[in-house]
Design an enzyme around this catalytic site. Structure first.
Site, PDB file in Angstrom:
ATOM      1  N   ASP A   1       0.858  -1.186   0.000  1.00  0.00           N
ATOM      2  CA  ASP A   1       0.000   0.000   0.000  1.00  0.00           C
ATOM      3  C   ASP A   1       0.892   1.234   0.000  1.00  0.00           C
ATOM      4  O   ASP A   1       1.746   1.397   0.876  1.00  0.00           O
ATOM      5  CB  ASP A   1      -0.904   0.014   1.237  1.00  0.00           C
ATOM      6  CG  ASP A   1      -2.106  -0.910   1.078  1.00  0.00           C
ATOM      7  OD1 ASP A   1      -2.191  -1.609   0.059  1.00  0.00           O
ATOM      8  OD2 ASP A   1      -2.949  -0.929   1.998  1.00  0.00           O
TER       9      ASP A   1
ATOM     10  N   HIS B   1      -5.992   2.424  -4.886  1.00  0.00           N
ATOM     11  CA  HIS B   1      -6.238   2.571  -3.455  1.00  0.00           C
ATOM     12  C   HIS B   1      -7.096   3.807  -3.185  1.00  0.00           C
ATOM     13  O   HIS B   1      -7.128   4.301  -2.056  1.00  0.00           O
ATOM     14  CB  HIS B   1      -4.903   2.659  -2.712  1.00  0.00           C
ATOM     15  CG  HIS B   1      -4.977   2.292  -1.254  1.00  0.00           C
ATOM     16  ND1 HIS B   1      -5.802   1.301  -0.760  1.00  0.00           N
ATOM     17  CD2 HIS B   1      -4.316   2.787  -0.169  1.00  0.00           C
ATOM     18  CE1 HIS B   1      -5.639   1.201   0.535  1.00  0.00           C
ATOM     19  NE2 HIS B   1      -4.760   2.099   0.935  1.00  0.00           N
TER      20      HIS B   1
ATOM     21  N   HIS C   1      -8.312   8.447  -0.350  1.00  0.00           N
ATOM     22  CA  HIS C   1      -8.251   7.528   0.788  1.00  0.00           C
ATOM     23  C   HIS C   1      -9.427   7.713   1.758  1.00  0.00           C
ATOM     24  O   HIS C   1      -9.256   7.723   2.979  1.00  0.00           O
ATOM     25  CB  HIS C   1      -6.930   7.711   1.542  1.00  0.00           C
ATOM     26  CG  HIS C   1      -6.479   6.475   2.270  1.00  0.00           C
ATOM     27  ND1 HIS C   1      -6.693   6.295   3.631  1.00  0.00           N
ATOM     28  CD2 HIS C   1      -5.826   5.367   1.857  1.00  0.00           C
ATOM     29  CE1 HIS C   1      -6.186   5.125   4.006  1.00  0.00           C
ATOM     30  NE2 HIS C   1      -5.650   4.539   2.942  1.00  0.00           N
TER      31      HIS C   1
ATOM     32  N   HIS D   1       3.157  -2.042   4.070  1.00  0.00           N
ATOM     33  CA  HIS D   1       3.057  -0.614   3.763  1.00  0.00           C
ATOM     34  C   HIS D   1       4.442  -0.083   3.410  1.00  0.00           C
ATOM     35  O   HIS D   1       5.409  -0.313   4.138  1.00  0.00           O
ATOM     36  CB  HIS D   1       2.475   0.155   4.956  1.00  0.00           C
ATOM     37  CG  HIS D   1       0.995  -0.032   5.112  1.00  0.00           C
ATOM     38  ND1 HIS D   1       0.458  -1.139   5.723  1.00  0.00           N
ATOM     39  CD2 HIS D   1      -0.046   0.747   4.712  1.00  0.00           C
ATOM     40  CE1 HIS D   1      -0.872  -1.034   5.712  1.00  0.00           C
ATOM     41  NE2 HIS D   1      -1.201   0.089   5.107  1.00  0.00           N
TER      42      HIS D   1
END
Length: 247
Positions: free
Chosen positions: A62, A113, A117, A211
């Site tokens: 991510d 993604h 967000h 991440h």
């Protein structure tokens, strides 16, 4: 990591879930049987686990923003010949075009993604589509990757509506079967901490979430790859995942 159940908010109907699971131990598959959303993932053919009969791992990252670690991550992946998918936000697309180009040029996938967000369960159908379209179009303009087939809902928060809309837009939602708390840049604890948390959860068919803001992850990645291979694992890209298991 267990799922948090949240009731619908802002007037958008449907139970809301924060993805969680029963972590793998001793090579056994991770499980979502007790989390309350198993049927939703089946219904929309979302990914969280691959074929548990084969020692294959799928690396996913991510990338909400850049914290100076992605170059090292890409260097390791290139050296080890390991593919990955990077789920990016609008901020990342705007600020890191060169890294996006490198990802694609070196054989990785870029996934969606969302642009800003948000908790996608709290925004309208039209806003969900806009969030996803903006990322796909911006990535295509930068990299030439015109197809974007995979997405990960921000913060792992979803409901039936989020999965349905994204599926209709051509996306497969990708969750994970290995993860740990690695996103807090103020709580980095060294490469061994990252290594231990990933390696103790290894299991066949695992979808690994890391991440890219984590320095621990960047420092541990090469050793994770080497030691996973010593255990007989291979690494494949998420678009090679043909069997979706729901343990």
């Amino acid at each position: 990591m267990s799922a948090n159940f949240v009731h619908s908010v802002h007037g958008y109907a449907g139970d809301v879930y924060h993805f969680g699971l029963k972590k793998s131990r001793n090579g056994e598959p991770a499980s979502i049987e007790q989390e309350g959303f198993l049927d939703l993932l089946k219904k929309h053919r979302a990914i969280f686990l691959g074929d548990t009969s084969k020692k294959v791992l799928y690396l996913t990252f991510d990338n909400g923003y850049e914290n100076g670690n992605t170059i090292k991550i890409l260097d390791v992946l290139n050296e080890k010949r390991v593919p990955a998918v990077f789920f990016v936000t609008g901020q990342y697309v705007k600020e890191q075009p060169d890294l996006l180009k490198r990802m694609v040029n070196e054989g990785h996938l870029i996934g969606n993604h969302s642009w800003g967000h948000p908790d996608m369960s709290t925004i309208s159908d039209e806003s969900i589509e806009e969030e996803l379209d903006k990322v796909r179009e911006a990535v295509a303009e930068v990299t030439g990757q015109w197809q974007m087939e995979y997405m990960r809902p921000p913060r792992g928060i979803f409901n039936d509506r989020v999965l349905e809309i994204s599926s209709k837009l051509g996306y497969t939602n990708v969750f994970w079967s290995i993860a740990y708390k690695d996103w807090d840049t103020k709580e980095q604890k060294g490469w061994k901490y990252a290594y231990d948390h990933v390696m103790r959860q290894l299991h066949p068919g695992a979808v690994i979430l890391l991440h890219s803001v984590s320095e621990d992850n960047a420092e541990a990645l090469d050793i994770i790859i080497d030691d996973a291979r010593k255990q007989g694992y291979t690494f494949k890209r998420i678009d090679e995942l043909s069997v979706k298991n729901y343990q």
